[in-house]
Design an enzyme around this catalytic site. Sequence first.
Site, mmCIF file in Angstrom:
data_model
loop_
_atom_site.group_PDB
_atom_site.id
_atom_site.type_symbol
_atom_site.label_atom_id
_atom_site.label_comp_id
_atom_site.label_asym_id
_atom_site.label_seq_id
_atom_site.Cartn_x
_atom_site.Cartn_y
_atom_site.Cartn_z
ATOM 1 N N ARG A 47 0.857 -1.196 0.000
ATOM 2 C CA ARG A 47 0.000 0.000 0.000
ATOM 3 C C ARG A 47 0.884 1.234 0.000
ATOM 4 O O ARG A 47 0.661 2.203 -0.711
ATOM 5 C CB ARG A 47 -0.952 0.015 1.208
ATOM 6 C CG ARG A 47 -1.672 1.358 1.352
ATOM 7 C CD ARG A 47 -2.899 1.350 2.275
ATOM 8 N NE ARG A 47 -2.827 0.450 3.382
ATOM 9 C CZ ARG A 47 -2.062 0.624 4.471
ATOM 10 N NH1 ARG A 47 -1.304 1.711 4.572
ATOM 11 N NH2 ARG A 47 -2.057 -0.272 5.421
ATOM 12 N N TYR A 99 -16.818 15.934 -15.692
ATOM 13 C CA TYR A 99 -17.146 14.511 -15.644
ATOM 14 C C TYR A 99 -18.207 14.280 -14.567
ATOM 15 O O TYR A 99 -18.071 14.749 -13.437
ATOM 16 C CB TYR A 99 -15.862 13.739 -15.328
ATOM 17 C CG TYR A 99 -16.079 12.261 -15.221
ATOM 18 C CD1 TYR A 99 -16.431 11.504 -16.336
ATOM 19 C CD2 TYR A 99 -15.939 11.598 -14.010
ATOM 20 C CE1 TYR A 99 -16.636 10.142 -16.234
ATOM 21 C CE2 TYR A 99 -16.138 10.234 -13.902
ATOM 22 C CZ TYR A 99 -16.493 9.514 -15.026
ATOM 23 O OH TYR A 99 -16.697 8.167 -14.925
ATOM 24 N N ASP A 171 -7.808 18.424 -14.550
ATOM 25 C CA ASP A 171 -8.105 17.067 -15.005
ATOM 26 C C ASP A 171 -7.695 17.004 -16.476
ATOM 27 O O ASP A 171 -8.349 17.587 -17.343
ATOM 28 C CB ASP A 171 -9.611 16.783 -14.819
ATOM 29 C CG ASP A 171 -10.003 15.371 -15.246
ATOM 30 O OD1 ASP A 171 -9.281 14.766 -16.051
ATOM 31 O OD2 ASP A 171 -11.062 14.901 -14.781
ATOM 32 N N LYS A 196 -8.335 5.898 -19.335
ATOM 33 C CA LYS A 196 -8.654 6.378 -20.675
ATOM 34 C C LYS A 196 -7.405 6.344 -21.559
ATOM 35 O O LYS A 196 -6.894 5.270 -21.828
ATOM 36 C CB LYS A 196 -9.279 7.772 -20.571
ATOM 37 C CG LYS A 196 -10.308 7.912 -19.431
ATOM 38 C CD LYS A 196 -11.568 7.098 -19.622
ATOM 39 C CE LYS A 196 -12.444 7.014 -18.383
ATOM 40 N NZ LYS A 196 -12.874 8.280 -17.800
HETATM 41 C C1 LIG Z 1 -13.378 8.730 -16.537
HETATM 42 C C2 LIG Z 1 -13.072 10.087 -16.053
HETATM 43 C C3 LIG Z 1 -12.836 10.342 -14.694
HETATM 44 C C4 LIG Z 1 -12.980 9.262 -13.642
HETATM 45 O O1 LIG Z 1 -11.997 8.282 -13.775
HETATM 46 P P1 LIG Z 1 -12.232 6.729 -13.372
HETATM 47 O O2 LIG Z 1 -10.945 6.109 -13.758
HETATM 48 O O3 LIG Z 1 -13.410 6.251 -14.140
HETATM 49 O O4 LIG Z 1 -12.482 6.720 -11.906
HETATM 50 C C5 LIG Z 1 -12.518 11.630 -14.320
HETATM 51 N N1 LIG Z 1 -12.417 12.626 -15.233
HETATM 52 C C6 LIG Z 1 -12.631 12.417 -16.536
HETATM 53 C C7 LIG Z 1 -12.506 13.553 -17.490
HETATM 54 C C8 LIG Z 1 -12.970 11.153 -16.995
HETATM 55 O O5 LIG Z 1 -13.205 10.962 -18.296
#
Ligand SMILES: *Cc1c(COP(=O)(O)O)cnc(C)c1O
Length: 380
Positions: A47, A99, A171, A196
Amino acid sequence: MKFNTKTIHGGQHNIDPAYGSVMPPIYQTSTYSQSTPGGHKGFEYSRSGNPTRAALENALASIENGEFGLAFGSGLAAIDAVMKLFKPGDEIISTNDLYGGSYRLFTKIFEGLGLKFHFIGMQDASKIEAYINEKTKLIWVETPTNPMMNIIDITACAKLAKTHKVLLAVDNTFATPYLQLPLDLGADIVMHSATKYLGGHSDVVMGSLVVKDKKLADRLYFIQNASGAVCGPQDSFLVLRGIKTLHIRMQRHCENGEKVANFLKSHPKVDKVYWPGFEDHPNYDIAKAQMKGFGGMISFTTSEKTLESAVKFVENLKVFTLAESLGGVESLAGHPASMTHASIPKEEREKIGVVDSLIRLSVGIEDEEDLIEDIKQALG
Ligand SMILES: *Cc1c(COP(=O)(O)O)cnc(C)c1O
Protein backbone atom coordinates in the site's frame (compact mmCIF):
# COMPACT_ATOMS: atom_id res chain seq x y z
CA MET A 1 14.51 14.34 -23.24
CA LYS A 2 11.70 15.20 -25.64
CA PHE A 3 8.15 13.93 -25.22
CA ASN A 4 8.15 10.85 -27.47
CA THR A 5 11.36 9.58 -25.90
CA LYS A 6 9.98 10.28 -22.43
CA THR A 7 6.91 8.12 -23.01
CA ILE A 8 9.30 5.20 -23.49
CA HIS A 9 12.20 5.98 -21.17
CA GLY A 10 11.07 8.80 -18.87
CA GLY A 11 11.68 8.12 -15.18
CA GLN A 12 12.84 4.58 -16.03
CA HIS A 13 16.33 3.91 -14.80
CA ASN A 14 17.73 0.94 -12.95
CA ILE A 15 14.48 -0.88 -13.76
CA ASP A 16 15.67 -4.37 -12.83
CA PRO A 17 19.03 -4.54 -11.11
CA ALA A 18 18.62 -8.33 -10.72
CA TYR A 19 18.43 -9.41 -14.40
CA GLY A 20 18.26 -6.23 -16.45
CA SER A 21 14.76 -6.89 -17.79
CA VAL A 22 13.75 -4.10 -20.15
CA MET A 23 10.27 -3.81 -18.67
CA PRO A 24 9.86 -3.51 -14.91
CA PRO A 25 8.93 -6.85 -13.36
CA ILE A 26 5.42 -7.19 -11.96
CA TYR A 27 6.13 -7.32 -8.24
CA GLN A 28 3.03 -9.25 -7.24
CA THR A 29 3.72 -9.03 -3.54
CA SER A 30 2.05 -7.42 -0.57
CA THR A 31 5.15 -7.26 1.60
CA TYR A 32 8.98 -7.33 1.61
CA SER A 33 11.42 -9.14 3.87
CA GLN A 34 13.49 -7.15 6.33
CA SER A 35 16.90 -8.24 7.63
CA THR A 36 16.32 -6.45 10.91
CA PRO A 37 13.36 -4.25 11.99
CA GLY A 38 13.44 -1.37 9.50
CA GLY A 39 16.15 -3.09 7.43
CA HIS A 40 14.38 -3.09 4.06
CA LYS A 41 15.42 -2.23 0.50
CA GLY A 42 13.08 0.72 0.01
CA PHE A 43 9.76 -1.10 0.14
CA GLU A 44 7.95 -2.35 3.24
CA TYR A 45 4.32 -2.93 2.30
CA SER A 46 2.62 -2.54 -1.08
CA ARG A 47 0.00 0.00 0.00
CA SER A 48 2.86 2.32 0.93
CA GLY A 49 4.91 1.47 -2.14
CA ASN A 50 5.48 -1.20 -4.76
CA PRO A 51 8.35 -1.24 -7.29
CA THR A 52 6.09 -1.73 -10.33
CA ARG A 53 3.82 1.08 -9.18
CA ALA A 54 6.87 3.23 -8.46
CA ALA A 55 8.11 2.68 -12.03
CA LEU A 56 4.74 3.85 -13.32
CA GLU A 57 4.64 6.84 -10.94
CA ASN A 58 8.07 7.93 -12.16
CA ALA A 59 6.94 7.60 -15.78
CA LEU A 60 3.81 9.66 -15.06
CA ALA A 61 5.86 12.42 -13.43
CA SER A 62 8.22 12.43 -16.40
CA ILE A 63 5.62 12.73 -19.18
CA GLU A 64 3.70 15.49 -17.33
CA ASN A 65 6.91 17.49 -16.71
CA GLY A 66 6.37 17.10 -12.98
CA GLU A 67 8.51 15.85 -10.14
CA PHE A 68 6.26 13.44 -8.28
CA GLY A 69 3.67 10.96 -9.56
CA LEU A 70 1.04 9.09 -7.58
CA ALA A 71 -1.07 6.25 -8.95
CA PHE A 72 -4.49 5.30 -7.59
CA GLY A 73 -7.08 2.58 -8.08
CA SER A 74 -9.22 4.86 -10.30
CA GLY A 75 -9.47 8.43 -11.54
CA LEU A 76 -12.07 9.15 -8.89
CA ALA A 77 -9.77 7.76 -6.18
CA ALA A 78 -7.15 10.27 -7.36
CA ILE A 79 -9.67 13.15 -7.16
CA ASP A 80 -10.82 11.88 -3.77
CA ALA A 81 -7.22 12.16 -2.53
CA VAL A 82 -7.01 15.78 -3.73
CA MET A 83 -10.22 16.69 -1.89
CA LYS A 84 -8.84 15.20 1.33
CA LEU A 85 -6.26 18.02 1.37
CA PHE A 86 -9.08 20.26 2.60
CA LYS A 87 -11.17 20.68 5.73
CA PRO A 88 -14.76 21.67 6.51
CA GLY A 89 -15.44 25.29 5.54
CA ASP A 90 -12.90 25.32 2.71
CA GLU A 91 -14.22 26.39 -0.68
CA ILE A 92 -13.50 25.00 -4.11
CA ILE A 93 -14.35 26.58 -7.45
CA SER A 94 -15.02 23.97 -10.09
CA THR A 95 -15.97 24.15 -13.73
CA ASN A 96 -19.69 23.39 -14.12
CA ASP A 97 -19.10 21.28 -17.22
CA LEU A 98 -17.25 18.28 -15.85
CA TYR A 99 -17.15 14.51 -15.64
CA GLY A 100 -20.38 13.33 -14.01
CA GLY A 101 -18.54 11.16 -11.48
CA SER A 102 -16.44 14.12 -10.33
CA TYR A 103 -19.64 16.13 -9.83
CA ARG A 104 -21.18 13.25 -7.87
CA LEU A 105 -18.07 12.91 -5.66
CA PHE A 106 -18.02 16.65 -4.95
CA THR A 107 -21.73 17.07 -4.22
CA LYS A 108 -22.71 13.72 -2.69
CA ILE A 109 -19.59 13.03 -0.60
CA PHE A 110 -17.49 16.12 0.00
CA GLU A 111 -20.30 18.67 0.39
CA GLY A 112 -21.61 16.37 3.12
CA LEU A 113 -18.20 16.55 4.80
CA GLY A 114 -18.30 20.36 4.84
CA LEU A 115 -16.52 21.46 1.67
CA LYS A 116 -18.28 24.13 -0.32
CA PHE A 117 -18.26 23.99 -4.13
CA HIS A 118 -19.03 26.74 -6.61
CA PHE A 119 -19.80 25.27 -10.05
CA ILE A 120 -19.30 27.94 -12.67
CA GLY A 121 -18.68 28.37 -16.39
CA MET A 122 -14.96 28.99 -16.91
CA GLN A 123 -14.74 29.61 -20.65
CA ASP A 124 -14.13 33.21 -19.67
CA ALA A 125 -11.51 32.80 -16.93
CA SER A 126 -11.99 36.37 -15.67
CA LYS A 127 -15.39 35.27 -14.30
CA ILE A 128 -13.66 33.04 -11.75
CA GLU A 129 -12.22 35.84 -9.65
CA ALA A 130 -15.61 36.95 -8.30
CA TYR A 131 -15.94 33.59 -6.51
CA ILE A 132 -12.56 33.70 -4.78
CA ASN A 133 -12.57 34.62 -1.09
CA GLU A 134 -10.36 33.90 1.92
CA LYS A 135 -11.85 30.41 2.25
CA THR A 136 -11.06 29.41 -1.33
CA LYS A 137 -8.46 26.66 -1.51
CA LEU A 138 -8.67 25.21 -4.99
CA ILE A 139 -9.72 25.86 -8.57
CA TRP A 140 -10.72 22.63 -10.32
CA VAL A 141 -10.47 22.71 -14.10
CA GLU A 142 -11.27 20.14 -16.75
CA THR A 143 -10.25 21.06 -20.30
CA PRO A 144 -11.41 20.08 -22.86
CA THR A 145 -14.57 19.57 -20.84
CA ASN A 146 -16.60 16.42 -20.87
CA PRO A 147 -18.78 16.20 -22.92
CA MET A 148 -19.22 19.73 -24.28
CA MET A 149 -15.60 20.13 -25.41
CA ASN A 150 -15.31 23.63 -23.96
CA ILE A 151 -11.81 24.96 -23.54
CA ILE A 152 -10.59 26.69 -20.39
CA ASP A 153 -7.52 28.92 -20.41
CA ILE A 154 -5.11 27.16 -18.03
CA THR A 155 -2.55 29.98 -18.05
CA ALA A 156 -5.21 32.54 -17.07
CA CYS A 157 -6.48 30.25 -14.28
CA ALA A 158 -2.91 29.74 -13.04
CA LYS A 159 -2.35 33.50 -12.85
CA LEU A 160 -5.51 33.91 -10.77
CA ALA A 161 -4.54 31.00 -8.56
CA LYS A 162 -1.06 32.44 -7.93
CA THR A 163 -2.42 35.93 -7.20
CA HIS A 164 -4.85 34.59 -4.62
CA LYS A 165 -2.59 31.81 -3.31
CA VAL A 166 -4.98 29.00 -4.09
CA LEU A 167 -4.16 25.71 -5.79
CA LEU A 168 -5.01 24.97 -9.40
CA ALA A 169 -5.77 21.37 -10.39
CA VAL A 170 -6.38 20.28 -13.98
CA ASP A 171 -8.11 17.07 -15.00
CA ASN A 172 -5.99 16.30 -18.08
CA THR A 173 -7.77 13.07 -19.01
CA PHE A 174 -9.13 14.27 -22.38
CA ALA A 175 -6.03 16.04 -23.63
CA THR A 176 -3.26 13.83 -22.20
CA PRO A 177 0.27 15.23 -21.79
CA TYR A 178 0.81 14.62 -25.52
CA LEU A 179 -1.55 17.51 -26.26
CA GLN A 180 -1.23 19.74 -23.21
CA LEU A 181 1.04 20.12 -20.19
CA PRO A 182 -0.85 21.89 -17.37
CA LEU A 183 2.12 22.00 -14.97
CA ASP A 184 4.13 23.92 -17.59
CA LEU A 185 1.22 26.35 -17.84
CA GLY A 186 1.27 26.98 -14.07
CA ALA A 187 -1.08 24.36 -12.60
CA ASP A 188 -0.15 22.78 -9.25
CA ILE A 189 -1.77 19.39 -9.72
CA VAL A 190 -2.49 17.44 -12.88
CA MET A 191 -4.96 14.59 -12.58
CA HIS A 192 -5.78 11.69 -14.92
CA SER A 193 -8.23 8.95 -15.29
CA ALA A 194 -5.47 6.65 -16.59
CA THR A 195 -8.33 4.32 -17.50
CA LYS A 196 -8.65 6.38 -20.68
CA TYR A 197 -5.83 7.48 -23.00
CA LEU A 198 -2.85 6.71 -20.74
CA GLY A 199 -3.82 3.05 -20.43
CA GLY A 200 -5.27 3.34 -23.91
CA HIS A 201 -6.53 -0.21 -24.38
CA SER A 202 -9.74 -0.31 -22.33
CA ASP A 203 -8.33 -2.99 -20.07
CA VAL A 204 -7.67 -1.24 -16.77
CA VAL A 205 -9.21 1.27 -14.32
CA MET A 206 -6.69 3.65 -12.78
CA GLY A 207 -6.06 7.24 -11.73
CA SER A 208 -3.06 9.46 -11.21
CA LEU A 209 -1.81 12.75 -9.86
CA VAL A 210 1.40 14.56 -10.76
CA VAL A 211 2.82 17.60 -8.95
CA LYS A 212 6.05 19.59 -8.88
CA ASP A 213 6.06 20.81 -5.29
CA LYS A 214 7.65 18.49 -2.71
CA LYS A 215 5.44 19.64 0.19
CA LEU A 216 2.27 19.08 -1.81
CA ALA A 217 3.59 15.71 -2.98
CA ASP A 218 4.27 14.71 0.65
CA ARG A 219 0.73 15.63 1.71
CA LEU A 220 -0.76 13.69 -1.21
CA TYR A 221 1.50 10.72 -0.56
CA PHE A 222 0.37 10.74 3.07
CA ILE A 223 -3.27 10.60 1.91
CA GLN A 224 -2.52 7.92 -0.68
CA ASN A 225 -0.97 5.71 1.99
CA ALA A 226 -3.38 6.61 4.79
CA SER A 227 -6.56 6.17 2.72
CA GLY A 228 -5.12 3.32 0.67
CA ALA A 229 -6.83 3.68 -2.71
CA VAL A 230 -3.78 2.37 -4.56
CA CYS A 231 -3.61 0.34 -7.78
CA GLY A 232 -2.07 -3.10 -8.05
CA PRO A 233 1.20 -4.08 -9.74
CA GLN A 234 -0.45 -5.83 -12.71
CA ASP A 235 -2.50 -2.73 -13.53
CA SER A 236 0.58 -0.54 -13.03
CA PHE A 237 2.40 -2.65 -15.60
CA LEU A 238 -0.45 -2.34 -18.12
CA VAL A 239 -0.56 1.44 -17.89
CA LEU A 240 3.21 1.67 -18.08
CA ARG A 241 3.01 -0.34 -21.29
CA GLY A 242 0.16 1.84 -22.57
CA ILE A 243 2.14 5.03 -22.02
CA LYS A 244 4.91 3.78 -24.30
CA THR A 245 2.65 4.20 -27.36
CA LEU A 246 0.75 7.27 -26.13
CA HIS A 247 2.35 9.61 -28.65
CA ILE A 248 1.62 7.52 -31.74
CA ARG A 249 -1.89 6.67 -30.58
CA MET A 250 -2.65 10.34 -29.90
CA GLN A 251 -1.34 11.36 -33.28
CA ARG A 252 -3.82 8.98 -34.93
CA HIS A 253 -6.66 9.94 -32.56
CA CYS A 254 -6.13 13.56 -33.65
CA GLU A 255 -6.04 12.72 -37.37
CA ASN A 256 -9.15 10.54 -37.22
CA GLY A 257 -10.87 13.04 -34.91
CA GLU A 258 -10.42 15.82 -37.45
CA LYS A 259 -11.81 13.70 -40.30
CA VAL A 260 -14.84 12.57 -38.28
CA ALA A 261 -15.54 16.09 -36.95
CA ASN A 262 -15.52 17.53 -40.47
CA PHE A 263 -17.72 14.75 -41.77
CA LEU A 264 -20.28 15.31 -39.02
CA LYS A 265 -20.27 19.04 -39.62
CA SER A 266 -21.22 18.55 -43.26
CA HIS A 267 -24.00 16.01 -42.61
CA PRO A 268 -27.65 17.16 -42.89
CA LYS A 269 -28.81 14.88 -40.04
CA VAL A 270 -26.37 16.50 -37.63
CA ASP A 271 -27.17 19.75 -35.86
CA LYS A 272 -24.25 20.99 -33.71
CA VAL A 273 -20.74 19.53 -33.58
CA TYR A 274 -18.53 20.23 -30.57
CA TRP A 275 -14.81 19.87 -31.28
CA PRO A 276 -12.12 22.39 -30.31
CA GLY A 277 -10.35 22.17 -33.67
CA PHE A 278 -13.05 24.13 -35.51
CA GLU A 279 -12.06 27.73 -36.14
CA ASP A 280 -15.55 28.80 -35.09
CA HIS A 281 -15.26 27.03 -31.71
CA PRO A 282 -15.68 29.86 -29.16
CA ASN A 283 -12.28 29.18 -27.57
CA TYR A 284 -10.40 28.01 -30.64
CA ASP A 285 -7.57 30.50 -30.05
CA ILE A 286 -6.95 29.24 -26.52
CA ALA A 287 -7.13 25.62 -27.67
CA LYS A 288 -4.62 26.39 -30.39
CA ALA A 289 -2.29 28.11 -27.94
CA GLN A 290 -2.36 25.55 -25.12
CA MET A 291 -2.82 22.30 -27.06
CA LYS A 292 -0.60 20.63 -29.63
CA GLY A 293 -3.62 19.14 -31.44
CA PHE A 294 -7.35 18.83 -30.87
CA GLY A 295 -7.83 15.19 -29.96
CA GLY A 296 -10.33 12.54 -30.86
CA MET A 297 -13.22 13.45 -28.56
CA ILE A 298 -16.24 14.87 -30.37
CA SER A 299 -19.81 15.53 -29.28
CA PHE A 300 -22.74 16.32 -31.54
CA THR A 301 -26.51 16.64 -31.58
CA THR A 302 -28.88 15.21 -34.15
CA SER A 303 -30.86 17.59 -36.36
CA GLU A 304 -34.06 15.87 -35.18
CA LYS A 305 -33.16 17.02 -31.66
CA THR A 306 -34.89 14.06 -30.01
CA LEU A 307 -33.88 11.37 -27.57
CA GLU A 308 -35.14 8.75 -30.03
CA SER A 309 -32.89 9.95 -32.87
CA ALA A 310 -29.81 9.82 -30.62
CA VAL A 311 -30.69 6.38 -29.28
CA LYS A 312 -31.32 5.06 -32.78
CA PHE A 313 -27.95 6.38 -33.95
CA VAL A 314 -25.95 4.69 -31.19
CA GLU A 315 -27.90 1.45 -31.59
CA ASN A 316 -27.20 1.40 -35.36
CA LEU A 317 -23.41 1.71 -35.03
CA LYS A 318 -21.37 -1.33 -36.05
CA VAL A 319 -17.69 -0.34 -35.81
CA PHE A 320 -18.17 2.10 -32.91
CA THR A 321 -19.14 0.31 -29.71
CA LEU A 322 -21.85 1.78 -27.52
CA ALA A 323 -20.09 1.94 -24.17
CA GLU A 324 -19.08 4.18 -21.30
CA SER A 325 -15.46 5.32 -21.19
CA LEU A 326 -13.14 6.74 -23.85
CA GLY A 327 -9.55 6.95 -24.93
CA GLY A 328 -9.01 3.35 -26.02
CA VAL A 329 -7.72 2.22 -29.40
CA GLU A 330 -11.27 1.24 -30.38
CA SER A 331 -13.92 3.82 -31.24
CA LEU A 332 -16.69 4.22 -28.68
CA ALA A 333 -19.96 6.11 -28.69
CA GLY A 334 -21.88 7.24 -25.65
CA HIS A 335 -25.12 8.95 -24.78
CA PRO A 336 -24.11 11.32 -21.94
CA ALA A 337 -27.62 12.17 -20.72
CA SER A 338 -28.39 8.54 -19.91
CA MET A 339 -24.87 7.20 -19.32
CA THR A 340 -21.85 9.19 -18.08
CA HIS A 341 -23.85 12.24 -17.01
CA ALA A 342 -26.98 10.60 -15.64
CA SER A 343 -25.86 11.55 -12.11
CA ILE A 344 -26.26 15.27 -12.96
CA PRO A 345 -29.87 16.47 -12.58
CA LYS A 346 -31.60 17.01 -15.97
CA GLU A 347 -32.05 20.74 -15.34
CA GLU A 348 -28.37 21.20 -14.47
CA ARG A 349 -27.09 19.19 -17.41
CA GLU A 350 -29.35 20.87 -19.97
CA LYS A 351 -28.05 24.26 -18.80
CA ILE A 352 -24.58 23.25 -19.99
CA GLY A 353 -25.81 21.65 -23.21
CA VAL A 354 -26.08 17.97 -22.27
CA VAL A 355 -29.43 17.57 -23.99
CA ASP A 356 -31.13 14.26 -24.81
CA SER A 357 -30.01 14.38 -28.46
CA LEU A 358 -26.31 14.75 -27.58
CA ILE A 359 -23.94 11.93 -28.56
CA ARG A 360 -20.29 11.70 -27.55
CA LEU A 361 -17.72 9.92 -29.71
CA SER A 362 -14.32 8.70 -28.66
CA VAL A 363 -12.72 8.31 -32.07
CA GLY A 364 -10.27 5.40 -32.05
CA ILE A 365 -7.32 4.58 -34.23
CA GLU A 366 -9.03 2.34 -36.81
CA ASP A 367 -9.06 3.26 -40.53
CA GLU A 368 -10.89 6.55 -40.89
CA GLU A 369 -12.89 5.29 -43.93
CA ASP A 370 -14.49 2.57 -41.82
CA LEU A 371 -15.38 5.01 -39.05
CA ILE A 372 -16.96 7.50 -41.43
CA GLU A 373 -18.82 4.75 -43.31
CA ASP A 374 -20.19 3.52 -39.97
CA ILE A 375 -21.39 6.97 -38.91
CA LYS A 376 -22.95 7.51 -42.34
CA GLN A 377 -24.98 4.29 -42.18
CA ALA A 378 -26.01 4.87 -38.56
CA LEU A 379 -27.27 8.38 -39.32
CA GLY A 380 -29.08 7.04 -42.37
C1 LIG B 1 -13.38 8.73 -16.54
C2 LIG B 1 -13.07 10.09 -16.05
C3 LIG B 1 -12.84 10.34 -14.69
C4 LIG B 1 -12.98 9.26 -13.64
O1 LIG B 1 -12.00 8.28 -13.78
P1 LIG B 1 -12.23 6.73 -13.37
O2 LIG B 1 -10.95 6.11 -13.76
O3 LIG B 1 -13.41 6.25 -14.14
O4 LIG B 1 -12.48 6.72 -11.91
C5 LIG B 1 -12.52 11.63 -14.32
N1 LIG B 1 -12.42 12.63 -15.23
C6 LIG B 1 -12.63 12.42 -16.54
C7 LIG B 1 -12.51 13.55 -17.49
C8 LIG B 1 -12.97 11.15 -16.99
O5 LIG B 1 -13.20 10.96 -18.30
